[in-house]
Write a protein that holds these residues in place. Structure first.
Motif, PDB file in Angstrom:
ATOM      1  N   VAL A 138       0.829  -1.205   0.000  1.00  0.00           N
ATOM      2  CA  VAL A 138       0.000   0.000   0.000  1.00  0.00           C
ATOM      3  C   VAL A 138       0.865   1.257   0.000  1.00  0.00           C
ATOM      4  N   ASP A 139       2.054   1.199   0.610  1.00  0.00           N
ATOM      5  CA  ASP A 139       2.952   2.361   0.587  1.00  0.00           C
ATOM      6  C   ASP A 139       3.403   2.675  -0.834  1.00  0.00           C
ATOM      7  N   ALA A 140       3.639   1.639  -1.641  1.00  0.00           N
ATOM      8  CA  ALA A 140       4.051   1.853  -3.028  1.00  0.00           C
ATOM      9  C   ALA A 140       2.915   2.482  -3.833  1.00  0.00           C
ATOM     10  N   ALA A 141       1.681   2.031  -3.569  1.00  0.00           N
ATOM     11  CA  ALA A 141       0.529   2.615  -4.263  1.00  0.00           C
ATOM     12  C   ALA A 141       0.356   4.083  -3.871  1.00  0.00           C
ATOM     13  N   ASP A 142       0.551   4.381  -2.601  1.00  0.00           N
ATOM     14  CA  ASP A 142       0.469   5.765  -2.132  1.00  0.00           C
ATOM     15  C   ASP A 142       1.583   6.596  -2.753  1.00  0.00           C
ATOM     16  N   PHE A 143       2.784   6.019  -2.864  1.00  0.00           N
ATOM     17  CA  PHE A 143       3.933   6.695  -3.481  1.00  0.00           C
ATOM     18  C   PHE A 143       3.653   6.997  -4.947  1.00  0.00           C
ATOM     19  N   ALA A 144       3.043   6.048  -5.653  1.00  0.00           N
ATOM     20  CA  ALA A 144       2.705   6.271  -7.067  1.00  0.00           C
ATOM     21  C   ALA A 144       1.774   7.473  -7.209  1.00  0.00           C
ATOM     22  N   ARG A 202      10.275   6.093   4.389  1.00  0.00           N
ATOM     23  CA  ARG A 202       9.538   6.897   5.369  1.00  0.00           C
ATOM     24  C   ARG A 202       8.945   5.993   6.441  1.00  0.00           C
ATOM     25  N   ILE A 203       8.443   6.631   7.507  1.00  0.00           N
ATOM     26  CA  ILE A 203       7.624   5.905   8.481  1.00  0.00           C
ATOM     27  C   ILE A 203       6.255   5.704   7.830  1.00  0.00           C
ATOM     28  N   SER A 204       5.859   4.457   7.667  1.00  0.00           N
ATOM     29  CA  SER A 204       4.621   4.175   6.937  1.00  0.00           C
ATOM     30  C   SER A 204       3.397   4.681   7.693  1.00  0.00           C
ATOM     31  N   PRO A 205       2.565   5.512   7.034  1.00  0.00           N
ATOM     32  CA  PRO A 205       1.307   5.928   7.666  1.00  0.00           C
ATOM     33  C   PRO A 205       0.279   4.806   7.706  1.00  0.00           C
ATOM     34  N   PHE A 206       0.611   3.672   7.074  1.00  0.00           N
ATOM     35  CA  PHE A 206      -0.317   2.546   7.017  1.00  0.00           C
ATOM     36  C   PHE A 206       0.102   1.411   7.953  1.00  0.00           C
ATOM     37  N   ASN A 208       0.502   0.322  11.763  1.00  0.00           N
ATOM     38  CA  ASN A 208       0.094   0.752  13.104  1.00  0.00           C
ATOM     39  C   ASN A 208       1.212   0.634  14.138  1.00  0.00           C
ATOM     40  N   GLN A 209       2.343   0.021  13.740  1.00  0.00           N
ATOM     41  CA  GLN A 209       3.499  -0.049  14.634  1.00  0.00           C
ATOM     42  C   GLN A 209       4.526   1.049  14.322  1.00  0.00           C
ATOM     43  N   GLY A 210       4.214   1.874  13.348  1.00  0.00           N
ATOM     44  CA  GLY A 210       5.079   3.006  13.029  1.00  0.00           C
ATOM     45  C   GLY A 210       6.461   2.627  12.535  1.00  0.00           C
ATOM     46  N   ARG A 211       6.541   1.554  11.767  1.00  0.00           N
ATOM     47  CA  ARG A 211       7.844   1.113  11.272  1.00  0.00           C
ATOM     48  C   ARG A 211       8.229   1.835   9.988  1.00  0.00           C
ATOM     49  N   ARG A 212       9.539   1.871   9.733  1.00  0.00           N
ATOM     50  CA  ARG A 212      10.032   2.487   8.496  1.00  0.00           C
ATOM     51  C   ARG A 212       9.792   1.543   7.323  1.00  0.00           C
ATOM     52  N   GLN A 213       9.376   2.116   6.212  1.00  0.00           N
ATOM     53  CA  GLN A 213       9.022   1.315   5.034  1.00  0.00           C
ATOM     54  C   GLN A 213       9.752   1.873   3.815  1.00  0.00           C
ATOM     55  N   THR A 214      10.289   0.982   3.008  1.00  0.00           N
ATOM     56  CA  THR A 214      10.874   1.368   1.714  1.00  0.00           C
ATOM     57  C   THR A 214       9.953   0.865   0.611  1.00  0.00           C
ATOM     58  N   ARG A 322      16.320   7.798  -8.343  1.00  0.00           N
ATOM     59  CA  ARG A 322      16.147   8.856  -7.350  1.00  0.00           C
ATOM     60  C   ARG A 322      15.568   8.292  -6.059  1.00  0.00           C
ATOM     61  N   SER A 323      16.076   8.794  -4.936  1.00  0.00           N
ATOM     62  CA  SER A 323      15.574   8.403  -3.620  1.00  0.00           C
ATOM     63  C   SER A 323      14.927   9.601  -2.937  1.00  0.00           C
ATOM     64  N   TYR A 324      13.782   9.348  -2.325  1.00  0.00           N
ATOM     65  CA  TYR A 324      13.065  10.350  -1.546  1.00  0.00           C
ATOM     66  C   TYR A 324      13.047   9.833  -0.099  1.00  0.00           C
ATOM     67  N   VAL A 325      13.817  10.453   0.762  1.00  0.00           N
ATOM     68  CA  VAL A 325      13.937   9.980   2.144  1.00  0.00           C
ATOM     69  C   VAL A 325      13.226  10.967   3.074  1.00  0.00           C
ATOM     70  N   LEU A 326      12.243  10.472   3.815  1.00  0.00           N
ATOM     71  CA  LEU A 326      11.499  11.301   4.764  1.00  0.00           C
ATOM     72  C   LEU A 326      11.830  10.938   6.215  1.00  0.00           C
TER      73      LEU A 326
END
Length: 371
Positions: A138-144, A202-206, A208-214, A322-326
């Motif tokens: 879902v993070d990749a879909a949000d990134f797209a 980034r820290i995934s908004p999806f 619930n444990q607030g883990r970093r997601q690539t 390109r990398s986008y690091v939050l």
């Protein structure tokens, strides 16, 4: 840079701008504008709406380009005059003002100079941009979806018209894929350096444990096909499927079989379009995208052949570029050019020019080095 260097700096800027004017052939641009103005004033122009839009789009573009160069020329002339008057009057305030203008002028001339590097066979074309979610759920879909908004905002900032052909929404959030056109000359040459795999950390908004997601998303940029390209697609090489559109849209979009999927059987390329209410409109848009994909495939094959290389042009998104690091810090960095910024929010809001210009210069240097 000291005030003593200002005259030489202005002289160098003047020479660079003259070279740009020669390469871009400003006189020809003015002649072309005059022809288009005559065509735009024809009483029967809107009898053919597609042709009318093409004429007005091209006229708007040429007028903008000519205005940019004329304004730069005027600014250089004004700066030279102001410097001369300030030096005669020993006016330190005005001399400092010239220094500030020189910084701004240098950046503006460098931006215009990038246009002279767009000399590829298809660089002057309009562009079709396709974005696809990659690994990352879902993070990749949000990134797209973030990338699509980024490019549309970039176009909006420049006043470039766009047309969205397809948006395929993911179940939870974001987009599985999207395709849109940037309808301005040189959009392909400009945006083609954006092709490749983009990476978000980034820290995934999806989560619930607030883990970093690539997560990853792919960007593909293709030139719009023109009548002289001879991209023929026989009926027996094309499968056409129609289905009901999904996602946000008006009632008629979601309740009729208006969406169209085209499959090019020899290559396996699949194109969908569902953003128009009419099945015929969606099919026409999908056909334009399919032709653009086939033209870009042909360009890549010819380029690979000339370079004596073999490359997969059937579905590769290219290398990560390109990398986008939050998190844990804020940075956007282009892995080819080393161009970077510590302000990702401005990039996602469409401030892409520095990355695009660096990419165009990098590509030209790479081509020169390759011989």
């Amino acid at each position: 840079m000291s005030a003593a260097d200002f005259p030489e700096q202005l002289k160098a800027l003047d020479a660079t701008l003259r070279n740009i004017e020669n390469v871009l052939d400003v006189d020809k641009l003015r002649r072309d504008r005059a022809v288009l103005e005559e065509q735009a004033s024809a009483p029967d122009l809107w009898d053919d709406q597609a042709r009318a839009q093409e004429v007005n789009s091209r006229l708007s573009y040429l007028t903008g380009e000519i205005h940019r160069m004329e304004k730069l020329r005027q600014r250089i002339d004004d700066a030279e005059l102001l410097l001369e008057m300030a030096q005669d009057a020993d006016d330190e305030g005005s001399i400092a003002e010239v220094g500030d203008e020189l910084v701004s002028l240098t950046k503006a001339v460098e931006e215009m100079e990038v246009r002279t590097l767009l000399s590829g066979e298809y660089d002057s074309r309009e562009a079709v941009v396709a974005i696809r979610a990659g690994a990352g759920g879902v993070d990749a879909a949000d990134f797209a979806e973030m990338l699509m908004r980024m490019y549309l905002r970039w176009a909006e900032r420049h006043g470039y018209p766009t047309e969205v052909y397809e948006t395929s929404y993911a179940e939870e959030a974001g987009l599985k894929s999207a395709t849109f056109a940037v309808k301005v000359p040189y959009a392909y040459g400009t945006l083609s350096v954006e092709s490749g795999t983009h990476r978000l950390v980034r820290i995934s908004p999806f989560d619930n444990q607030g883990r970093r997601q690539t997560s990853f998303a792919g960007v593909e940029v293709m030139p719009v096909v023109e009548q002289t390209d001879h991209i023929d697609i026989p009926d027996n090489e094309l499968r056409v499927d129609v289905y009901r559109s999904s996602g946000p849209g008006g009632q008629s979009v979601n309740t009729t079989d208006s969406a169209v999927r085209l499959t090019h059987i020899p290559t396996g390329i699949v194109v969908t379009c569902q953003n128009e209410k009419s099945q015929l409109q969606n099919k026409a848009s999908a056909m334009r995208v399919l032709q653009a994909r086939l033209l870009e495939r042909k360009r890549q094959e010819e380029e690979a052949k000339m370079a004596g290389l073999k490359q997969d042009t059937t579905g590769s998104w290219g290398d990560q570029m390109r990398s986008y690091v939050l998190h844990p810090y804020q940075m956007v960095k282009d892995l080819r050019t080393e161009q970077e910024t510590g302000n990702p929010s401005s990039v996602f809001d469409g401030e892409l020019d520095e990355f695009i210009e660096a990419g165009i210069r990098w590509r030209k240097q790479t081509q020169i080095a390759a011989g």
